[in-house]
Design an enzyme around this catalytic site. Structure first.
Site, PDB file in Angstrom:
ATOM      1  N   HIS A  78      64.286  -1.894  21.485  1.00 57.88           N
ATOM      2  CA  HIS A  78      65.767  -2.068  21.863  1.00 57.88           C
ATOM      3  C   HIS A  78      65.472  -2.658  23.779  1.00 57.88           C
ATOM      4  O   HIS A  78      64.488  -2.585  24.361  1.00 57.88           O
ATOM      5  CB  HIS A  78      65.307  -0.502  22.308  1.00 57.88           C
ATOM      6  CG  HIS A  78      66.019   0.016  21.919  1.00 57.88           C
ATOM      7  ND1 HIS A  78      65.927   1.726  21.187  1.00 57.88           N
ATOM      8  CD2 HIS A  78      66.885  -0.169  20.645  1.00 57.88           C
ATOM      9  CE1 HIS A  78      66.914   2.255  20.710  1.00 57.88           C
ATOM     10  NE2 HIS A  78      67.066   1.669  19.716  1.00 57.88           N
ATOM     11  N   ASP A  88      69.466  -1.396  23.888  1.00 56.81           N
ATOM     12  CA  ASP A  88      69.785  -0.103  24.163  1.00 56.81           C
ATOM     13  C   ASP A  88      70.141   0.114  25.808  1.00 56.81           C
ATOM     14  O   ASP A  88      69.318  -0.429  26.680  1.00 56.81           O
ATOM     15  CB  ASP A  88      68.952   0.830  24.271  1.00 56.81           C
ATOM     16  CG  ASP A  88      68.541   2.435  24.582  1.00 56.81           C
ATOM     17  OD1 ASP A  88      69.981   2.525  24.623  1.00 56.81           O
ATOM     18  OD2 ASP A  88      67.334   2.629  24.527  1.00 56.81           O
ATOM     19  N   GLU A 120      59.671   5.469  19.290  1.00 58.18           N
ATOM     20  CA  GLU A 120      59.795   4.809  20.117  1.00 58.18           C
ATOM     21  C   GLU A 120      59.166   5.464  20.933  1.00 58.18           C
ATOM     22  O   GLU A 120      59.364   6.963  21.065  1.00 58.18           O
ATOM     23  CB  GLU A 120      61.342   4.862  20.569  1.00 58.18           C
ATOM     24  CG  GLU A 120      61.637   4.311  21.406  1.00 58.18           C
ATOM     25  CD  GLU A 120      63.281   4.390  21.408  1.00 58.18           C
ATOM     26  OE1 GLU A 120      63.747   4.656  21.010  1.00 58.18           O
ATOM     27  OE2 GLU A 120      63.861   3.637  22.754  1.00 58.18           O
ATOM     28  N   ASP A 164      63.061   3.546  33.533  1.00 53.25           N
ATOM     29  CA  ASP A 164      63.985   3.442  32.382  1.00 53.25           C
ATOM     30  C   ASP A 164      65.416   3.198  33.634  1.00 53.25           C
ATOM     31  O   ASP A 164      66.256   4.549  32.285  1.00 53.25           O
ATOM     32  CB  ASP A 164      63.555   4.678  31.758  1.00 53.25           C
ATOM     33  CG  ASP A 164      64.226   4.076  29.991  1.00 53.25           C
ATOM     34  OD1 ASP A 164      64.410   3.150  30.321  1.00 53.25           O
ATOM     35  OD2 ASP A 164      64.388   4.997  29.978  1.00 53.25           O
ATOM     36  N   ASP A 194      61.036  -0.409  23.692  1.00 53.02           N
ATOM     37  CA  ASP A 194      62.140  -0.162  24.197  1.00 53.02           C
ATOM     38  C   ASP A 194      61.724  -0.874  25.588  1.00 53.02           C
ATOM     39  O   ASP A 194      60.838  -0.403  26.043  1.00 53.02           O
ATOM     40  CB  ASP A 194      62.816   0.914  24.337  1.00 53.02           C
ATOM     41  CG  ASP A 194      63.932   1.040  25.402  1.00 53.02           C
ATOM     42  OD1 ASP A 194      63.919   0.344  26.698  1.00 53.02           O
ATOM     43  OD2 ASP A 194      64.837   1.503  24.425  1.00 53.02           O
ATOM     44  N   LYS A 240      57.475   5.810  25.258  1.00 51.31           N
ATOM     45  CA  LYS A 240      58.382   6.255  26.391  1.00 51.31           C
ATOM     46  C   LYS A 240      57.095   6.281  27.828  1.00 51.31           C
ATOM     47  O   LYS A 240      56.186   7.011  27.681  1.00 51.31           O
ATOM     48  CB  LYS A 240      59.350   6.757  26.217  1.00 51.31           C
ATOM     49  CG  LYS A 240      60.005   7.380  28.648  1.00 51.31           C
ATOM     50  CD  LYS A 240      61.796   6.767  27.629  1.00 51.31           C
ATOM     51  CE  LYS A 240      62.598   7.921  28.821  1.00 51.31           C
ATOM     52  NZ  LYS A 240      64.000   7.649  28.668  1.00 51.31           N
ATOM     53  N   TRP A 269      62.879   8.634  18.409  1.00 49.78           N
ATOM     54  CA  TRP A 269      62.832   9.411  20.011  1.00 49.78           C
ATOM     55  C   TRP A 269      63.472  10.523  19.939  1.00 49.78           C
ATOM     56  O   TRP A 269      63.816  11.011  19.714  1.00 49.78           O
ATOM     57  CB  TRP A 269      63.473   8.070  20.649  1.00 49.78           C
ATOM     58  CG  TRP A 269      63.407   8.255  21.961  1.00 49.78           C
ATOM     59  CD1 TRP A 269      62.200   7.778  23.066  1.00 49.78           C
ATOM     60  CD2 TRP A 269      63.669   8.952  23.127  1.00 49.78           C
ATOM     61  NE1 TRP A 269      62.314   8.475  23.953  1.00 49.78           N
ATOM     62  CE2 TRP A 269      63.381   8.932  24.082  1.00 49.78           C
ATOM     63  CE3 TRP A 269      64.864   9.488  23.062  1.00 49.78           C
ATOM     64  CZ2 TRP A 269      63.567  10.053  25.605  1.00 49.78           C
ATOM     65  CZ3 TRP A 269      66.341  10.324  24.214  1.00 49.78           C
ATOM     66  CH2 TRP A 269      64.706  10.303  25.238  1.00 49.78           C
ATOM     67  N   HIS A 272      60.650   1.371  29.047  1.00 48.19           N
ATOM     68  CA  HIS A 272      59.782   2.197  28.435  1.00 48.19           C
ATOM     69  C   HIS A 272      58.361   1.759  28.645  1.00 48.19           C
ATOM     70  O   HIS A 272      57.128   2.223  28.091  1.00 48.19           O
ATOM     71  CB  HIS A 272      59.487   2.701  27.078  1.00 48.19           C
ATOM     72  CG  HIS A 272      61.271   3.049  26.694  1.00 48.19           C
ATOM     73  ND1 HIS A 272      61.540   4.343  25.119  1.00 48.19           N
ATOM     74  CD2 HIS A 272      62.148   3.393  27.509  1.00 48.19           C
ATOM     75  CE1 HIS A 272      62.678   4.583  25.970  1.00 48.19           C
ATOM     76  NE2 HIS A 272      63.060   3.995  26.451  1.00 48.19           N
ATOM     77  N   ASP A 298      68.493   1.130  32.278  1.00 48.07           N
ATOM     78  CA  ASP A 298      69.132   1.245  31.275  1.00 48.07           C
ATOM     79  C   ASP A 298      70.642   0.578  31.695  1.00 48.07           C
ATOM     80  O   ASP A 298      71.834   0.249  31.172  1.00 48.07           O
ATOM     81  CB  ASP A 298      69.598   2.060  30.629  1.00 48.07           C
ATOM     82  CG  ASP A 298      68.583   2.984  29.604  1.00 48.07           C
ATOM     83  OD1 ASP A 298      68.006   1.833  28.618  1.00 48.07           O
ATOM     84  OD2 ASP A 298      67.603   4.510  29.415  1.00 48.07           O
TER      85      ASP A 298
END
Ligand code: RNT
Ligand code: ZN
Length: 421
Positions: A282, A322, A221, A290, A255, A223, A182, A258, A292
């Protein structure tokens, strides 16, 4: 009859085999990211924390500041989480001997051998990642797609080094190790050239993946955007999906944070299953972006697990976590998120999936809705309790007492969250 026995009967009445579900849940590994423990700081920066492409928010005290602390914290969390575990490492977690330091383009397996020893001792698998952020060689927001050949060279060499390290980790553990590329590359404002950076990224990836390494599972990955890089992301969904589709052996990692806010990964899994034999994930929780946040037992998590289970994709989907919240106790953050993933997996395994699919195929949409809704209040808690007992972890919130004790005895004695030791 015990509550568990009663629950088992109720599930059986809908064609669900509870024992088989418990067994399947216990066999599926979840890759737990090491970076929740220290706010994605790592051990290789000379004085800095996360930055240049990644961000954490919050300054709850007690962050792990070195290898020993991170291992201890990870073990504490792992002891409260049921199921099979892997530890997901980033290259910035290289363990250097006293006085030793090498830059990221020069790291070697030996810098991760202590992690392999830790994993072996505790029965964990390992996954790996190049760390293409939080470093002075991130120039103008770019790494592998930089217009500067020296910047590209540095990051290509870094990614090649991580593949070799991942391969050796795999060889040592008799396993295959996921290595996830990534990069944050993008632009804050309207690009004058969108194609150039993408062609440079493609060429860089070709060089990185050129060496065949049997113990590595390669993935990329994508995004949508990053903070400070709002206008353009080089490694977009279409870019990497195309790359993976045209490069056998390179997979497309999804992810959950993303994509555009109304897109869901649960709907994408079956699309990718038509073309790929592996789908790395993820699992995160985006709040408006994003962000997290810690993964909750919410509808999208359950839907993702249902897709994995009912498409018979437990072998194909590689579950990784993640998220990184620095505003709450980090061990609890890890534990809540990972327990929820386990919980959702078991929950999905206990759905009357076969029956529901038949109803859909027979156009019995009303009955399908009725059963789907009833399934939401089946006695899941009694089966979860049994699973936790079988796994030797507490089934209710009492695990948090252990975290509180650990906070009092260990975490509170550490320095400020921004200090490294
Ligand atoms: C960032 C990506 C990436 C990182 C980790 C630390 O947006 O999700 O996976 O979170 O590599
Ligand atoms: Zn991610």
């Amino acid at each position: 009859m015990s509550r568990f026995e009663e629950a088992k009967e109720r599930y059986a009445s809908l064609g669900v085999d509870v024992d088989a579900a418990l067994q399947a849940a216990s066999e599926k590994a979840v890759s737990i990211h090491c970076w929740q423990g220290d706010d994605v700081t790592g051990f290789d920066s000379k004085g800095g924390g996360a930055g240049d492409g990644i961000q954490t928010t919050g300054n709850y005290p007690g962050r792990a500041r070195n290898f020993e602390e991170l291992k201890a914290d990870f073990l504490k969390a792992a002891s409260l989480i049921p199921g099979k575990k892997r530890i997901n490492l980033h290259a910035c977690y290289a363990v250097f001997g006293t006085g030793e330091w090498v830059d990221r383009d020069r790291i070697e397996y030996r810098h991760f051998a202590p992690w392999v020893e830790f994993a072996r001792k505790n029965g964990f698998g390992i996954d790996f990642n190049p760390t293409c952020f939080s470093h002075p060689m991130v120039k103008g927001g770019m790494t592998l797609s930089s217009p500067d050949p020296a910047v590209r060279r540095f990051w290509i060499d870094h990614c090649k080094a991580t593949r070799r390290i991942a391969n050796e980790i795999g060889a040592q553990l008799g396993d295959r190790v996921l290595n996830d590329v990534w990069v944050p590359d993008g632009l804050k404002d309207v690009p004058a050239d969108r194609l150039g950076p993408r062609l440079r990224l493609k060429a860089a990836l070709d060089e990185i993946f050129a060496e065949p390494l049997p113990h590595v599972i390669d993935c990329v990955e994508s995004k949508v955007f990053g903070i400070g890089l709002e206008s353009y992301t080089v490694g977009s969904n279409e870019f990497y999906m195309g790359y993976a589709a045209s490069h056998p052996g390179v997979y497309n990692l999804m992810d959950t944070g993303h994509y555009h806010p109304t897109e869901v990964v649960s709907d994408k899994i079956s699309a990718l299953l038509c073309y790929f034999d592996k789908i790395p994930l993820h699992i995160s929780r985006p709040v408006r972006w994003d962000s997290d946040h810690v993964v909750l037992f919410d509808d999208e998590l359950k839907e993702i697990m249902k897709e994995i289970v009912r498409n018979d994709a437990l072998e194909k989907v590689l579950i990784g976590l993640d998220f990184f919240d620095a505003s709450i106790n980090r061990i609890a953050a890890w534990t809540v998120g990972a327990r929820n993933v386990q919980k959702a997996l078991l929950w999905a395994l206990l759905q009357p999936n076969a029956k529901l699919k038949t109803l859909q195929d027979e156009d019995a949409f009303t009955e399908k809705m009725v059963l789907m809704e009833e399934a939401k209040t089946l006695p899941f808690g009694d089966v979860w309790k049994k699973y936790c007992e079988m796994q030797g972890v507490s089934a209710d919130e009492s695990w948090f007492k252990e975290v509180q004790t650990y906070e009092k005895e260990v975490l509170s004695k550490r320095g400020l969250s921004y200090e490294n030791s």
